[in-house]
Design a protein around this motif. Structure first.
Motif: not given
Length: 80
Positions: A20-26, A31-36
């Motif tokens: 999530a921190f690495y992602s540049t696409d909102g 999506g990564f944050a929700i999964t985490s």
């Protein structure tokens, strides 16, 4: 010290935070944050770590709301 299913879930949750921190696409970030959030809730319940469960239970709906706002903006732009 043994490494169990809960530990693997905690590590996976941490990996999704890094993504999530690495992602540049909102959308991907949310999506990564929700999964985490889901994985950390599972990890917290299995380990009876209630502060972790509470934190991610609060963050999960916030991430879902932000994702829906991103989708709404994208839909508005395509239908203009």
């Amino acid at each position: 010290m043994s490494f169990g299913f809960a530990d693997a879930g905690g590590l996976a949750a941490g990996a999704f935070v890094i993504l999530a921190f690495y992602s540049t696409d909102g959308r991907a970030l949310r999506g990564f944050a929700i999964t985490s959030n889901l994985l950390f809730i599972l990890y917290g319940v299995m380990g009876q770590l209630w502060s972790i469960v509470l934190l991610h239970a609060i963050l999960l709906p916030l991430n879902l709301i932000r994702l829906s706002q991103i989708d709404a903006r994208a839909s508005f732009r395509t239908h203009r």
